[in-house]
Design a protein around this motif. Structure first.
Motif, mmCIF file in Angstrom:
data_model
loop_
_atom_site.group_PDB
_atom_site.id
_atom_site.type_symbol
_atom_site.label_atom_id
_atom_site.label_comp_id
_atom_site.label_asym_id
_atom_site.label_seq_id
_atom_site.Cartn_x
_atom_site.Cartn_y
_atom_site.Cartn_z
ATOM 1 N N GLU A 163 1.134 3.505 -42.165
ATOM 2 C CA GLU A 163 1.676 2.644 -43.390
ATOM 3 C C GLU A 163 1.169 1.218 -43.350
ATOM 4 O OE1 GLU A 163 3.526 2.428 -46.322
ATOM 5 O OE2 GLU A 163 2.934 3.723 -45.466
ATOM 6 N N ASN A 211 -2.091 8.307 -51.866
ATOM 7 C CA ASN A 211 -2.269 8.525 -50.517
ATOM 8 C C ASN A 211 -3.923 8.980 -50.486
ATOM 9 O OD1 ASN A 211 0.215 8.479 -48.592
ATOM 10 N ND2 ASN A 211 0.331 10.155 -50.092
ATOM 11 N N ILE A 220 -4.466 -0.248 -44.089
ATOM 12 C CA ILE A 220 -4.940 -0.224 -45.630
ATOM 13 C C ILE A 220 -6.251 0.262 -45.474
ATOM 14 C CG2 ILE A 220 -2.889 -2.223 -45.956
ATOM 15 C CD1 ILE A 220 -5.800 -4.032 -45.198
ATOM 16 N N PRO A 221 -6.930 0.415 -46.920
ATOM 17 C CA PRO A 221 -7.548 0.787 -47.058
ATOM 18 C C PRO A 221 -8.759 -0.446 -46.709
ATOM 19 C CG PRO A 221 -6.806 1.097 -48.904
ATOM 20 C CD PRO A 221 -5.841 0.477 -48.015
ATOM 21 N N ASP A 279 -0.862 0.367 -51.950
ATOM 22 C CA ASP A 279 -0.716 -0.194 -51.118
ATOM 23 C C ASP A 279 -1.837 0.505 -50.222
ATOM 24 O OD1 ASP A 279 2.074 -0.141 -51.448
ATOM 25 O OD2 ASP A 279 1.890 -2.280 -49.966
ATOM 26 N N HIS A 280 -2.209 1.913 -50.663
ATOM 27 C CA HIS A 280 -3.651 2.755 -50.320
ATOM 28 C C HIS A 280 -4.408 3.281 -50.765
ATOM 29 C CE1 HIS A 280 -1.272 2.125 -46.549
ATOM 30 N NE2 HIS A 280 -0.598 3.149 -47.496
ATOM 31 N N ARG A 334 -10.032 7.027 -44.406
ATOM 32 C CA ARG A 334 -8.622 7.921 -44.861
ATOM 33 C C ARG A 334 -8.353 9.695 -44.141
ATOM 34 N NH1 ARG A 334 -8.838 7.830 -51.547
ATOM 35 N NH2 ARG A 334 -7.789 6.247 -50.990
ATOM 36 N N ARG A 347 -6.111 8.289 -41.341
ATOM 37 C CA ARG A 347 -5.222 7.734 -41.198
ATOM 38 C C ARG A 347 -3.930 9.279 -41.774
ATOM 39 N NH1 ARG A 347 -2.251 7.081 -46.091
ATOM 40 N NH2 ARG A 347 -1.319 5.626 -45.960
ATOM 41 N N GLN A 348 -4.325 10.259 -42.499
ATOM 42 C CA GLN A 348 -3.359 11.088 -43.037
ATOM 43 C C GLN A 348 -3.156 12.226 -41.127
ATOM 44 O OE1 GLN A 348 -5.066 13.334 -46.082
ATOM 45 N NE2 GLN A 348 -5.741 11.085 -47.336
#
Length: 472
Positions: free
Chosen positions: A61, A278, A64-65, A329-330, A49, A52-53
């Protein structure tokens, strides 16, 4: 002399970004004993996570987690791992039982309510952070308003009034203002020292009561709740009434009012929704209770239907809340279940595919029980010792006493229902029953709990299998 300054939000985020998966596991080890595989899985999910940021928005985008299913009996640490993970990351966290939801068309909670609840939690989190930032200013403003009540400002003199001409009035007005200012500062000092706390003041207080009414609608319960909350302030307005209260109580009330004025709730809402989208974590407990296909008999609400309702939330959809639209979504979903009767493959294939990481948690051993009693930051032994210290009673456990408690917990778990570490709470309460009851009358005394004392407290119950089922 060194002065400690609390870390800013940016520094905390930086420290979190620097946590490696190994360090995340180390943090979890402080609170949860064993279960290395589960800790490793959540540490990797958390690190991903963070990774991803740091990516470009268009690529981020698409990532996905990786949702997790924890499989294991009750009381082995599934919930605690997820909860500690959320605290570590300062993420909005919601624990919810999958079995409380019902398929659309039945009376019960709508699955989308979990997202609404998560947003409410995030709003509270962000609001608390903002309160810390403006607390000093709110206190100063409240102090000024309270001083206005204690010492109303003098009415300004009009030039030309009175018989001494304009100049005399200005001089008098000036001296009056100076005198009032000195008096105000004296009152401020007394207020800060608490010497005015018992004086009475009168201030305008907002009324909170609303007329009782009932609305019948075909909307869901949660949707009705949203609409009513939005409508009430507009329909009935904010009426105030005069109320007399002590200065100390009035000061607390005025601080709350000032905090509400200073906080920009629109900004809080935006930040909270962004945080949910997020970094939100939802812990779906008892997922095994909705596993399995339809049996075709019995009054049970459709389990497969609940799975199909949960699926869009986990896949990624947009949920309408009273604060606006929220994308799921996340959000990271961590599901857990004992899976004694059913198994993960009994979930519908689409839902299985949305939980790619499977982790099996092991049943606790006697050694684990001993570690749970002593090692975590808030271990049971530390908790009970601290509780009795409030009564000025010193409590000590010998090593053989801890071995005996762990042994009894393990035996009862094996002989009856295995409820994991929760068995220790039951046994500790039983062992310390007499000491806890008599503690207020034994101030200044020391109690040492040894193996013999533990056996004496428990042996009769453990011998009787039927009795231990009810008591331990």
């Amino acid at each position: 002399m060194a002065i400690y300054l609390p870390p800013t939000a940016e520094e905390e985020q930086l420290a979190l970004d620097e946590l490696t998966p190994r360090e995340i596991v180390g943090e979890l080890d402080k609170y949860v004993v064993g279960q290395a595989a589960a800790k490793r899985a959540v540490a990797i999910a958390l690190r991903n996570r963070m990774r991803r940021q740091k990516l470009a928005p268009d690529l981020a985008e698409e990532i996905i987690p990786k949702n997790i299913i924890m499989i294991g009996p009750t009381g082995v640490g599934k919930t605690e791992i997820a909860r500690r993970l959320a605290k570590l990351t300062n993420s909005p966290f919601l624990k919810v039982e999958a079995s409380k939801f019902t398929e659309v068309g039945y009376v019960g909670r709508d699955v989308e309510s979990m997202i609404r609840d998560l947003v409410e939690i995030a709003i509270d989190m962000v609001r608390e952070e903002k309160l810390e930032d403006i607390s000093d200013k709110a206190e100063l403003n409240a102090e000024e308003r309270l001083l206005d009540l204690l010492l109303p400002a003098p009415a300004p003199s009009r030039p030309g009034s009175g018989d001494g001409g304009g100049s005399g009035v200005v001089i008098d007005g000036s001296s009056l203002a100076e005198s009032s200012s000195r008096t105000r500062e004296k009152l401020r000092q007394q207020l800060r020292e608490g010497r005015l706390d018992d004086r009475m003041v009168e201030l305008d207080v907002r009324e909170k009561s609303f007329p009782a009414f009932e609305i019948v609608s075909n909307q869901g319960v949660e949707e009705m709740d949203i609409n009513i909350k939005d409508m009430l302030p507009n329909i009935f307005g904010q009426r105030t009434k005069k109320r007399k209260m002590k200065v100390g109580e009035a000061f607390d009330y005025l601080i709350q009012e000032e905090e509400q004025r200073l906080i920009d709730m629109d900004q809080v809402t935006r930040m909270a929704i962004e945080r949910v989208e997020n970094s939100g974590i939802i812990f779906l407990d008892e997922i095994d209770k909705i596993a399995g296909r339809e049996s075709g008999h019995g009054p049970d609400v459709s389990r497969e239907g609940v799975q199909r309702d949960i699926l869009p939330i986990v896949e990624g959809t947009t949920v309408n809340t009273r604060y606006g639209m929220v994308r799921t979504d996340h959000i990271l979903f961590v599901a857990a279940g004992a899976f004694h009767v059913s198994k993960p493959s009994d979930l519908i294939p689409e839902l299985q595919g949305r939980f790619p990481i499977r982790v099996e948690l092991q049943s606790l051993t006697m050694e684990d029980f001993i570690k749970i009693l002593t090692e975590p930051k808030s271990s049971l032994v530390k908790q009970y010792t601290a509780l009795l210290e409030t009564e000025n009673v010193k409590l000590e456990f010998t090593r053989d006493a801890l071995d005996e408690i762990a042994h009894f917990a393990f035996r009862v778990n094996e002989g009856t229902e295995n409820i994991g570490a929760r068995r220790l709470h039951t046994i500790m309460e039983r062992v310390l029953d007499e000491i806890s009851f008599e503690a207020p009358e034994r101030k200044g005394q020391n109690f040492t709990v040894d193996a013999e004392y533990v056996r004496k407290s428990l042996v009769d119950i453990v011998k009787d299998q039927d009795l231990s089922r009810y008591i331990l």
